[in-house]
Design an enzyme around this catalytic site. Structure first.
Site, short mmCIF file in Angstrom:
data_model
loop_
_atom_site.label_atom_id
_atom_site.label_comp_id
_atom_site.label_asym_id
_atom_site.label_seq_id
_atom_site.Cartn_x
_atom_site.Cartn_y
_atom_site.Cartn_z
CG ASP A 1 2.74 -9.79 1.83
OD1 ASP A 1 2.82 -8.81 2.61
OD2 ASP A 1 2.43 -9.68 0.63
CB SER B 1 2.16 -4.09 -3.94
OG SER B 1 1.78 -3.50 -2.72
CG HIS C 1 4.26 -6.49 0.38
ND1 HIS C 1 3.00 -6.95 0.07
CD2 HIS C 1 4.36 -5.27 -0.23
CE1 HIS C 1 2.36 -6.05 -0.67
NE2 HIS C 1 3.18 -5.03 -0.87
#
Length: 313
Positions: A253, A113, A281
């Protein structure tokens, strides 16, 4: 299935790394003589968000794994809430400093991320420190500024963000109670998980308790990383990355839909894209470990390089 495991006694060594204006806490797992994988966590997370079992699998595959707390995370230096005196590019400089301070020479870098953004900047700014690059749950360039061609966050996650903004003051008033903080972490992770699989509420709650007890300043950890100046746009520069790159991305995600990962891989010469079914995610749920560990071990195999030469005084 992963069939190249070995039985090892995992030694954990704690290090303190001094960087410009901060002290970062790092852990080394495994044999320091093995190829090093540096794990860079995402915004609002700390080094504990990398699952212990995942780290053990990498160590069993013959890697020395380094996980560390970035600024405003875990046991590292924190800053006043709402006023972080550093930028996203500074986090890339910190990662380079960790590699140098721990004597890793060139490391295999795995970022998740926001950590994937840091990994991109590290590979661009310090190619001599990056043996290979693995980018998980990332997006090309600066989130929200360089992706008009890519899909936005899911409606479910957008509704969650709107709810947080409306109820922010209530959450803040309740945050002094440990159990309330733990519960807020659990509920904060829930909308990021894959919708097609049961949410591991008990596992996330156990991890949340560890995160709360590990944090020097949880308010800074949950606020400051989201306020950083990302610096100049860099999507157009991704073609200059020379490190062999693997892009991992959850098929579900909700923050960066899979098109973001595919676009990121397309921007980096020779990058390989690997989709993770049943994954949102989130930091490598256990059902992904066979796939992810196999891919990471293969990606980092036979790519060792001698330590970079010392810089002239």
């Amino acid at each position: 299935m992963v069939d190249n495991r070995r039985t090892v006694e995992i030694e954990v060594e704690i290090k303190k790394v001094e960087v410009d204006g901060a002290e970062l806490a790092a852990e080394l797992h495994g044999d320091p003589a093995d190829p090093a994988i540096l794990l860079i966590h995402g915004a609002g997370h700390c080094r504990l968000n990398w699952p212990d079992g995942f780290v053990r699998r990498l160590v069993a595959g013959g890697r020395c794994v380094v996980r560390y707390d970035a600024r405003d995370a875990g046991a590292s230096t924190t800053f006043p809430v709402g006023a972080p005196p550093y930028t996203l590019p500074d986090l890339a400089e910190d990662a380079a400093a960790v590699i140098d301070a721990l004597g890793l020479g060139r490391a295999h870098v795995l970022g998740m991320s926001q950590g994937a953004s840091v990994g991109q900047l590290l590979a661009l700014g310090h190619p001599d420190r990056v043996a290979t690059l693995t980018l998980a749950s990332g997006t090309p360039g600066i989130p929200g500024q360089e992706q008009p061609d890519l899909p936005p966050v899911s409606e479910r996650l957008a509704a969650f963000f709107a709810q947080i903004e409306q109820g922010e003051q209530v959450e803040e008033d309740a945050a002094s109670a440990r159990e309330a903080v733990i519960e807020s972490i659990v509920e904060g992770e829930r909308p990021f998980a894959a919708a097609s699989r049961p949410f591991d509420e008990d596992g996330v709650r156990r991890l949340a308790a560890r995160i709360v007890d590990h944090a020097r300043d949880l308010a800074a950890q949950s606020t400051n990383p989201y306020l950083l100046d990302a610096g100049p746009p860099w999507r157009a520069r991704l073609g200059a990355i020379t490190a062999p790159t693997l892009v991992l991305h959850g098929e579900e995600d909700p923050l960066f839909p899979p098109e973001h990962g595919r676009a990121l891989a397309a921007e980096i010469p020779g990058a390989r894209f690997l989709a993770l079914p049943g994954t949102g995610h989130e930091v490598f749920p256990e059902h992904t470990w066979d796939t992810v560990v196999t891919a990471v071990l293969a990606h980092t195999a036979n790519r060792d390089a001698p330590p970079r030469p010392a810089r002239p005084e």
